[in-house]
Design a protein around this motif. Structure first.
Motif, PDB file in Angstrom:
ATOM      1  N   LYS A 179     -19.617  95.875  57.272  1.00  0.00           N
ATOM      2  CA  LYS A 179     -20.738  96.309  56.444  1.00  0.00           C
ATOM      3  C   LYS A 179     -20.406  97.602  55.711  1.00  0.00           C
ATOM      4  CE  LYS A 179     -24.929  96.043  54.896  1.00  0.00           C
ATOM      5  NZ  LYS A 179     -25.319  94.972  53.951  1.00  0.00           N
ATOM      6  N   LYS A 180     -19.663  98.484  56.347  1.00  0.00           N
ATOM      7  CA  LYS A 180     -19.288  99.746  55.703  1.00  0.00           C
ATOM      8  C   LYS A 180     -18.359  99.484  54.523  1.00  0.00           C
ATOM      9  CE  LYS A 180     -19.643 102.392  60.000  1.00  0.00           C
ATOM     10  NZ  LYS A 180     -19.613 101.312  60.994  1.00  0.00           N
ATOM     11  N   VAL A 181     -17.451  98.523  54.690  1.00  0.00           N
ATOM     12  CA  VAL A 181     -16.561  98.159  53.580  1.00  0.00           C
ATOM     13  C   VAL A 181     -17.383  97.610  52.416  1.00  0.00           C
ATOM     14  CG1 VAL A 181     -14.683  96.633  52.858  1.00  0.00           C
ATOM     15  CG2 VAL A 181     -14.608  97.730  55.117  1.00  0.00           C
ATOM     16  N   GLU A 182     -18.362  96.773  52.726  1.00  0.00           N
ATOM     17  CA  GLU A 182     -19.221  96.203  51.680  1.00  0.00           C
ATOM     18  C   GLU A 182     -20.004  97.282  50.954  1.00  0.00           C
ATOM     19  OE1 GLU A 182     -20.075  91.825  53.741  1.00  0.00           O
ATOM     20  OE2 GLU A 182     -21.552  93.455  53.911  1.00  0.00           O
ATOM     21  N   LEU A 183     -20.490  98.283  51.676  1.00  0.00           N
ATOM     22  CA  LEU A 183     -21.245  99.370  51.051  1.00  0.00           C
ATOM     23  C   LEU A 183     -20.360 100.179  50.111  1.00  0.00           C
ATOM     24  CD1 LEU A 183     -23.405 100.550  54.086  1.00  0.00           C
ATOM     25  CD2 LEU A 183     -24.296  99.805  51.872  1.00  0.00           C
ATOM     26  N   LEU A 184     -19.135 100.434  50.532  1.00  0.00           N
ATOM     27  CA  LEU A 184     -18.213 101.143  49.645  1.00  0.00           C
ATOM     28  C   LEU A 184     -17.978 100.349  48.362  1.00  0.00           C
ATOM     29  CD1 LEU A 184     -15.440 102.615  51.998  1.00  0.00           C
ATOM     30  CD2 LEU A 184     -17.012 103.906  50.537  1.00  0.00           C
ATOM     31  N   LYS A 185     -17.847  99.039  48.492  1.00  0.00           N
ATOM     32  CA  LYS A 185     -17.610  98.186  47.328  1.00  0.00           C
ATOM     33  C   LYS A 185     -18.818  98.181  46.391  1.00  0.00           C
ATOM     34  CE  LYS A 185     -15.209  95.068  45.001  1.00  0.00           C
ATOM     35  NZ  LYS A 185     -13.954  95.407  44.289  1.00  0.00           N
ATOM     36  N   GLU A 186     -20.019  98.230  46.962  1.00  0.00           N
ATOM     37  CA  GLU A 186     -21.218  98.272  46.129  1.00  0.00           C
ATOM     38  C   GLU A 186     -21.283  99.562  45.323  1.00  0.00           C
ATOM     39  OE1 GLU A 186     -25.144  96.749  47.380  1.00  0.00           O
ATOM     40  OE2 GLU A 186     -24.211  96.519  49.345  1.00  0.00           O
TER      41      GLU A 186
END
Length: 334
Positions: free
Chosen positions: A158-165
């Motif tokens: 989820k943290k990786v996804e947030l960075l991508k957003e």
């Protein structure tokens, strides 16, 4: 150096007023004459002013009628950020005859479990307690070790996804982790799986044996990633301000597992509320002191996760947080 540390190791003690008894529900039988004594085991140094997490734990006890030094005695024992001193710190509590040990984090919890098969160990903020061998299962710990999980490995992706957003063009992430941490390998695997799905290269930097993160910083600076992901560990926690300052100096957005890092100057964090976990663990202490069998108390998982964003750092880095992330923010630091 290690022998010197052993000689200098100091166990911090709580105080108590023996004439006062611990609280009981209305209509319960008369308690023993002495007040309960619990141990508080931690890797971090213990200051006179309680950390926000320890303050939350003490508040949780007070709400249940336990007042430190009056209706409960707390023996504090710290390894002063040296894991090799944890056996000494734990043994000090065992020798004092504590009724229960509250262990803060996975490494202290494992040390306490190993030190005694009879003294209940109530843990808090532990990542993957099943995977690291602390309990047999979440529903039935199967030993004298109940407590609250932090669920960090499950949140890594989820943290990786947030960075991508936040950074749509993101293609390389530097990850600060510690191979000595019982749950970090699984956390790394979870993050790498999501990174591959999103077309991101995730590069791990192991800080287990570093006395400071300067070498990792030099490698990161040379490799030129687009962001930094940091896993929660006493090492990274100790260097959180240094990590945050380095990231800003290199104009690198960061994401962490706890708002403690954002308070220190990081950009974002996503994870369970650590203070809430420490507050909640007081309930486990209460249940064990009242006679509940530790092996029958299920491990509690956090139900509330908070996304924290430091808008001051976002402005410095020239980042405009997208609406999809703004709508989910639980706490803002200006």
């Amino acid at each position: 150096m290690f022998d010197m540390r052993r000689r200098e190791f100091i166990t911090l003690l709580g105080s108590a007023a023996p004439s006062v008894v611990w609280p009981l529900p209305l209509g319960a039988r008369q308690p023993p004459a002495r007040i309960p004594r619990i141990g508080y085991l931690t890797l971090s140094p213990i200051s006179n002013k309680p950390s926000p997490e320890r303050a939350a734990f003490l508040q949780g006890l007070r709400e249940l009628g336990y007042i430190e030094g009056e209706t409960i005695k707390i023996e504090y024992s710290s390894a002063e950020s040296y894991p090799e001193l944890l056996p000494d710190a734990t043994e000090a509590l065992v020798e004092k005859g504590v009724d229960l040990i509250t262990a803060t984090g996975v490494v202290p919890a494992l040390a306490a479990k190993q030190a005694s098969q009879t003294i209940p160990v109530v843990f808090t903020y532990v990542s993957d307690p099943v995977g690291n061998g602390l309990v047999a299962s979440l529903a039935s710990p199967g030993a004298n070790v109940p407590g609250i999980s932090a669920m960090q490995p499950e949140l890594a992706g989820k943290k990786v996804e947030l960075l991508k957003e936040v950074l749509p063009a993101l293609s390389r992430i530097a990850t600060l982790w510690t191979s000595a941490h019982p749950a970090h390998m699984r956390e790394l695997e979870e993050a790498q799986a999501v990174a591959r799905r999103l077309g991101i290269l995730l590069e791990p930097y192991d800080v287990t044996r570093l006395t400071n993160p300067e070498r990792a910083f030099a490698e990161i600076k040379s490799d030129r990633p687009h962001a930094i992901l940091t896993f929660f560990d006493y090492r990274t926690l100790a260097y959180r301000r240094m990590i945050a300052e380095f990231a800003v100096s290199q104009r690198l957005p960061t994401i962490f597992s706890s708002r403690l890092f954002v308070d220190a100057g990081g950009l974002m964090s996503y994870g369970p509320d650590a203070q809430e976990s420490f507050h909640s663990v007081a309930r486990y202490v209460d249940r064990v002191l009242r006679g509940s069998k530790p092996s029958e108390l299920p491990v509690e998982q956090p139900t509330r996760f908070e996304l924290v964003v430091n808008f001051k750092i976002a402005t410095i880095l020239g980042i405009k947080v997208p609406p999809s992330v703004l709508l989910r923010i639980d706490r803002v630091i200006e």
